[in-house]
Motif scaffolding. Structure first.
Motif: not given
Length: 170
Positions: A64-68, A139-153, A157-162
């Motif tokens: 659930n890494a992404g932009s809100a 992107r998000v990192k957990d307590n074990m140091g595992l990192t999600s991909d960069w995400c907009g959605n 992946g992807g991105y959001w814009k404004f």
């Protein structure tokens, strides 16, 4: 008897260690049984003694890494707009930190790009210019140091814009 699992004992000078194969992601509990030189066994420690005696294996990055907010394609935003990430989740070790990436190009290769430091909170307040299109992701990192991909959605992946509004001097 253990209900499941693999146990191999190695005893040397009254020290016993257990070797197990690679375990899948999850929460694992352990208990103890002692056997003396006369082959008398104690039986396994009680189920109530298991409380607090567990370990986890986490090999998955947070989800659930992404932009809100602000909303994707929002326009006429003030230059004091803050960016907020979705509340990410991690089933085993927990979410630890968030990182934001903002750019004036969708390729995230502009001269004014900014990547925040890792932070505990889900919100950041970047320096924004008036009448500018911005692209951003998280992107998000957990307590074990595992990192999600960069995400907009979320997790896609992807991105959001404004677009910020024209900031007129007072």
């Amino acid at each position: 008897q253990p209900s499941s699992g693999y146990i191999a004992e190695v005893s040397t000078n009254f020290v016993t260690s257990i070797e197990v194969p690679l375990l899948p992601e999850g929460t694992w509990y352990w208990r103890v049984m002692a056997t003396d030189d006369g082959c008398l066994s104690s039986g396994y420690s009680s189920g109530t003694a298991v409380s607090g005696r567990h370990f986890g294996i986490d090999v998955s990055s947070p989800t659930n890494a992404g932009s809100a907010s602000p909303a994707n394609n929002a326009s006429d935003l003030d230059t004091s707009t803050s960016l907020t990430a979705l509340a990410a989740a991690d089933k085993f070790s927990g979410v630890y930190q968030y990182q934001f990436n903002i750019s004036t190009t969708s390729a995230f290769n502009g001269s004014g790009d900014a990547t925040s430091a890792w932070q505990v909170g889900r919100t950041t307040s970047p320096v924004l210019s008036g009448y500018t299109t911005y692209y951003w992701r998280v992107r998000v990192k957990d307590n074990m140091g595992l990192t999600s991909d960069w995400c907009g959605n979320a997790d896609a992946g992807g991105y959001w814009k404004f677009i910020t509004k024209n900031h007129l001097p007072e």
